[in-house]
Design a protein around this motif. Structure first.
Motif, PDB file in Angstrom:
ATOM      1  N   ARG A  12      58.657  25.189  -9.277  1.00  0.00           N
ATOM      2  CA  ARG A  12      59.305  25.441  -7.987  1.00  0.00           C
ATOM      3  C   ARG A  12      58.301  25.747  -6.878  1.00  0.00           C
ATOM      4  NH1 ARG A  12      63.691  29.534  -8.086  1.00  0.00           N
ATOM      5  NH2 ARG A  12      64.187  28.538  -6.108  1.00  0.00           N
ATOM      6  N   GLY A  13      57.035  25.804  -7.210  1.00  0.00           N
ATOM      7  CA  GLY A  13      56.006  26.044  -6.197  1.00  0.00           C
ATOM      8  C   GLY A  13      56.039  27.445  -5.615  1.00  0.00           C
ATOM      9  N   LEU A  14      56.394  28.451  -6.409  1.00  0.00           N
ATOM     10  CA  LEU A  14      56.516  29.818  -5.914  1.00  0.00           C
ATOM     11  C   LEU A  14      55.263  30.671  -6.123  1.00  0.00           C
ATOM     12  CD1 LEU A  14      60.185  30.641  -6.923  1.00  0.00           C
ATOM     13  CD2 LEU A  14      59.288  30.032  -4.671  1.00  0.00           C
ATOM     14  N   ALA A  15      54.266  30.156  -6.801  1.00  0.00           N
ATOM     15  CA  ALA A  15      53.051  30.941  -7.040  1.00  0.00           C
ATOM     16  C   ALA A  15      52.419  31.381  -5.728  1.00  0.00           C
ATOM     17  CB  ALA A  15      52.054  30.147  -7.877  1.00  0.00           C
ATOM     18  N   GLY A  16      52.421  30.509  -4.740  1.00  0.00           N
ATOM     19  CA  GLY A  16      51.855  30.855  -3.428  1.00  0.00           C
ATOM     20  C   GLY A  16      52.571  32.020  -2.781  1.00  0.00           C
ATOM     21  N   PHE A  17      53.894  32.041  -2.901  1.00  0.00           N
ATOM     22  CA  PHE A  17      54.676  33.145  -2.339  1.00  0.00           C
ATOM     23  C   PHE A  17      54.305  34.461  -3.011  1.00  0.00           C
ATOM     24  CE2 PHE A  17      58.416  35.905  -2.952  1.00  0.00           C
ATOM     25  CZ  PHE A  17      58.576  36.331  -1.644  1.00  0.00           C
ATOM     26  N   TYR A  18      54.224  34.442  -4.337  1.00  0.00           N
ATOM     27  CA  TYR A  18      53.948  35.687  -5.054  1.00  0.00           C
ATOM     28  C   TYR A  18      52.539  36.191  -4.818  1.00  0.00           C
ATOM     29  CZ  TYR A  18      58.483  35.313  -7.179  1.00  0.00           C
ATOM     30  OH  TYR A  18      59.831  35.252  -7.353  1.00  0.00           O
ATOM     31  N   VAL A  19      51.582  35.306  -4.703  1.00  0.00           N
ATOM     32  CA  VAL A  19      50.231  35.776  -4.414  1.00  0.00           C
ATOM     33  C   VAL A  19      50.147  36.249  -2.958  1.00  0.00           C
ATOM     34  CG1 VAL A  19      49.114  33.583  -3.775  1.00  0.00           C
ATOM     35  CG2 VAL A  19      47.786  35.386  -4.837  1.00  0.00           C
ATOM     36  N   ALA A  20      50.866  35.600  -2.048  1.00  0.00           N
ATOM     37  CA  ALA A  20      50.903  36.061  -0.658  1.00  0.00           C
ATOM     38  C   ALA A  20      51.521  37.454  -0.581  1.00  0.00           C
ATOM     39  CB  ALA A  20      51.692  35.080   0.209  1.00  0.00           C
ATOM     40  N   PHE A  21      52.596  37.658  -1.321  1.00  0.00           N
ATOM     41  CA  PHE A  21      53.230  38.971  -1.357  1.00  0.00           C
ATOM     42  C   PHE A  21      52.261  40.011  -1.927  1.00  0.00           C
ATOM     43  CE2 PHE A  21      55.611  42.240  -3.663  1.00  0.00           C
ATOM     44  CZ  PHE A  21      56.340  42.780  -2.624  1.00  0.00           C
ATOM     45  N   GLY A  22      51.563  39.648  -2.983  1.00  0.00           N
ATOM     46  CA  GLY A  22      50.625  40.576  -3.614  1.00  0.00           C
ATOM     47  C   GLY A  22      49.484  40.993  -2.706  1.00  0.00           C
ATOM     48  N   VAL A  23      48.879  40.033  -2.016  1.00  0.00           N
ATOM     49  CA  VAL A  23      47.754  40.393  -1.137  1.00  0.00           C
ATOM     50  C   VAL A  23      48.251  41.149   0.097  1.00  0.00           C
ATOM     51  CG1 VAL A  23      46.191  38.591  -1.970  1.00  0.00           C
ATOM     52  CG2 VAL A  23      47.631  38.141   0.017  1.00  0.00           C
ATOM     53  N   VAL A  55      38.325  41.405   1.763  1.00  0.00           N
ATOM     54  CA  VAL A  55      37.591  40.317   1.093  1.00  0.00           C
ATOM     55  C   VAL A  55      37.695  40.477  -0.425  1.00  0.00           C
ATOM     56  CG1 VAL A  55      35.304  39.299   0.714  1.00  0.00           C
ATOM     57  CG2 VAL A  55      36.050  39.877   3.036  1.00  0.00           C
ATOM     58  N   ALA A  56      37.595  41.710  -0.906  1.00  0.00           N
ATOM     59  CA  ALA A  56      37.726  41.948  -2.346  1.00  0.00           C
ATOM     60  C   ALA A  56      39.133  41.590  -2.833  1.00  0.00           C
ATOM     61  CB  ALA A  56      37.412  43.412  -2.670  1.00  0.00           C
ATOM     62  N   ILE A  57      40.146  41.946  -2.078  1.00  0.00           N
ATOM     63  CA  ILE A  57      41.531  41.605  -2.426  1.00  0.00           C
ATOM     64  C   ILE A  57      41.695  40.093  -2.484  1.00  0.00           C
ATOM     65  CG2 ILE A  57      43.917  41.627  -1.562  1.00  0.00           C
ATOM     66  CD1 ILE A  57      43.237  44.481  -0.425  1.00  0.00           C
ATOM     67  N   GLY A  58      41.187  39.397  -1.470  1.00  0.00           N
ATOM     68  CA  GLY A  58      41.266  37.935  -1.452  1.00  0.00           C
ATOM     69  C   GLY A  58      40.523  37.307  -2.610  1.00  0.00           C
ATOM     70  N   SER A  59      39.367  37.860  -2.947  1.00  0.00           N
ATOM     71  CA  SER A  59      38.566  37.322  -4.055  1.00  0.00           C
ATOM     72  C   SER A  59      39.282  37.493  -5.388  1.00  0.00           C
ATOM     73  CB  SER A  59      37.206  38.021  -4.114  1.00  0.00           C
ATOM     74  OG  SER A  59      36.488  37.801  -2.927  1.00  0.00           O
ATOM     75  N   VAL A  60      39.793  38.684  -5.639  1.00  0.00           N
ATOM     76  CA  VAL A  60      40.504  38.932  -6.898  1.00  0.00           C
ATOM     77  C   VAL A  60      41.742  38.046  -6.982  1.00  0.00           C
ATOM     78  CG1 VAL A  60      41.827  40.650  -8.208  1.00  0.00           C
ATOM     79  CG2 VAL A  60      39.609  41.264  -7.216  1.00  0.00           C
ATOM     80  N   GLY A  61      42.489  37.974  -5.894  1.00  0.00           N
ATOM     81  CA  GLY A  61      43.687  37.122  -5.877  1.00  0.00           C
ATOM     82  C   GLY A  61      43.358  35.670  -6.158  1.00  0.00           C
ATOM     83  N   ALA A  87      45.478  39.954   3.853  1.00  0.00           N
ATOM     84  CA  ALA A  87      45.182  41.332   3.450  1.00  0.00           C
ATOM     85  C   ALA A  87      44.626  42.097   4.653  1.00  0.00           C
ATOM     86  CB  ALA A  87      44.203  41.355   2.285  1.00  0.00           C
ATOM     87  N   ALA A  88      43.703  41.477   5.387  1.00  0.00           N
ATOM     88  CA  ALA A  88      43.128  42.113   6.576  1.00  0.00           C
ATOM     89  C   ALA A  88      44.175  42.283   7.671  1.00  0.00           C
ATOM     90  CB  ALA A  88      41.948  41.292   7.088  1.00  0.00           C
ATOM     91  N   ALA A  89      44.976  41.233   7.909  1.00  0.00           N
ATOM     92  CA  ALA A  89      46.014  41.320   8.948  1.00  0.00           C
ATOM     93  C   ALA A  89      46.984  42.448   8.649  1.00  0.00           C
ATOM     94  CB  ALA A  89      46.752  39.986   9.061  1.00  0.00           C
ATOM     95  N   THR A  90      47.408  42.552   7.409  1.00  0.00           N
ATOM     96  CA  THR A  90      48.349  43.599   7.024  1.00  0.00           C
ATOM     97  C   THR A  90      47.697  44.977   7.070  1.00  0.00           C
ATOM     98  OG1 THR A  90      49.469  42.009   5.593  1.00  0.00           O
ATOM     99  CG2 THR A  90      49.935  44.329   5.215  1.00  0.00           C
ATOM    100  N   ALA A  91      46.469  45.090   6.580  1.00  0.00           N
ATOM    101  CA  ALA A  91      45.776  46.382   6.578  1.00  0.00           C
ATOM    102  C   ALA A  91      45.549  46.885   8.002  1.00  0.00           C
ATOM    103  CB  ALA A  91      44.447  46.261   5.837  1.00  0.00           C
ATOM    104  N   PHE A  92      45.062  46.024   8.885  1.00  0.00           N
ATOM    105  CA  PHE A  92      44.810  46.441  10.266  1.00  0.00           C
ATOM    106  C   PHE A  92      46.120  46.744  11.005  1.00  0.00           C
ATOM    107  CE2 PHE A  92      40.503  44.758   9.686  1.00  0.00           C
ATOM    108  CZ  PHE A  92      39.759  45.714  10.373  1.00  0.00           C
ATOM    109  N   THR A  93      47.171  45.977  10.726  1.00  0.00           N
ATOM    110  CA  THR A  93      48.463  46.236  11.366  1.00  0.00           C
ATOM    111  C   THR A  93      49.050  47.555  10.876  1.00  0.00           C
ATOM    112  OG1 THR A  93      48.858  43.870  11.629  1.00  0.00           O
ATOM    113  CG2 THR A  93      50.780  45.313  11.759  1.00  0.00           C
ATOM    114  N   THR A  94      48.911  47.833   9.585  1.00  0.00           N
ATOM    115  CA  THR A  94      49.375  49.108   9.037  1.00  0.00           C
ATOM    116  C   THR A  94      48.634  50.264   9.702  1.00  0.00           C
ATOM    117  OG1 THR A  94      49.865  48.065   6.922  1.00  0.00           O
ATOM    118  CG2 THR A  94      49.631  50.465   6.918  1.00  0.00           C
ATOM    119  N   LYS A  95      47.330  50.110   9.841  1.00  0.00           N
ATOM    120  CA  LYS A  95      46.524  51.145  10.495  1.00  0.00           C
ATOM    121  C   LYS A  95      46.958  51.310  11.945  1.00  0.00           C
ATOM    122  CE  LYS A  95      41.805  52.569  11.577  1.00  0.00           C
ATOM    123  NZ  LYS A  95      42.350  53.787  12.098  1.00  0.00           N
TER     124      LYS A  95
END
Length: 192
Positions: A12-23, A55-61, A87-95
């Motif tokens: 179903r091509g959902l792996a991208g969604f789940y990794v996007a949600f995770g990061v 960058v570490a989050i993106g690398s692990v993902g 990950a950066a967009a979300t982290a900076f927006t959260t901050k």
């Protein structure tokens, strides 16, 4: 038409969604934790921490969904960048929202990310979303990330620049606005 077929175990091509949600979730946790470091760490060091951890989050993902699980057929190095950006967009927006709104900033960030995930177009195609949801889908970090992952994985990155610009704008704007907050606070204190 897909240039690359879906991964064998992702019909179903959902792996991208789940990794996007995770990061995105990891970026949210990162940003909320960095909020607590205001009295301990200088602003520029907190920014370096946000960037380095993103960058570490993106690398692990990228390593997990690419070489380890084989869930996404995207090339590993560009995928690191595509996963580090949300990950950066979300982290900076959260901050940003935490700095300006205080404790209510975290629930507002959660709401923003929930709307972003719901309208990302991953589970239900963006063209099937109601018009209001379709309008914000590509503008929120989760939607931009889902599009970037899909484009990199299945269309050889032919339309990758739009999602990356969206994610970069979120991260850069949030970083700039966060860095202005101490100056605004000092200016208000001087006037009072």
């Amino acid at each position: 038409m897909d240039v690359v077929p879906l991964a064998k175990h992702d019909a179903r091509g959902l792996a991208g969604f789940y990794v996007a949600f995770g990061v995105s979730l990891a970026g949210f946790v990162l940003g909320s934790n960095v909020l607590g470091l205001a009295g301990v760490m200088r602003l520029r060091h907190r920014f370096f921490l946000l960037i380095g951890a993103s960058v570490a989050i993106g690398s692990v993902g990228a390593i997990v969904v690419g070489p380890v699980l084989g869930a996404l057929p995207a090339p590993a190095v560009p995928l690191v960048f595509v996963l580090a950006s949300p990950a950066a967009a979300t982290a900076f927006t959260t901050k940003l929202l935490g700095v300006y709104l205080g404790p209510i900033g975290l629930p507002i960030t959660t709401l923003l990310l929930t709307v972003g995930n719901a309208t990302s177009g991953a589970v239900i195609g963006a063209d099937l979303l109601p018009s209001a949801a379709r309008a914000v889908s590509a503008l929120l970090p989760p939607g931009a990330d889902v599009r970037g992952i899909a484009d990199l994985s299945y269309y050889n990155g032919s339309h990758l620049i739009g999602p990356l610009i969206t994610l970069a704008l979120w991260a850069i704007a949030a970083g700039i606005l966060s860095s202005l907050r101490p100056r605004l606070t000092r200016r208000r204190a001087a006037v009072a």
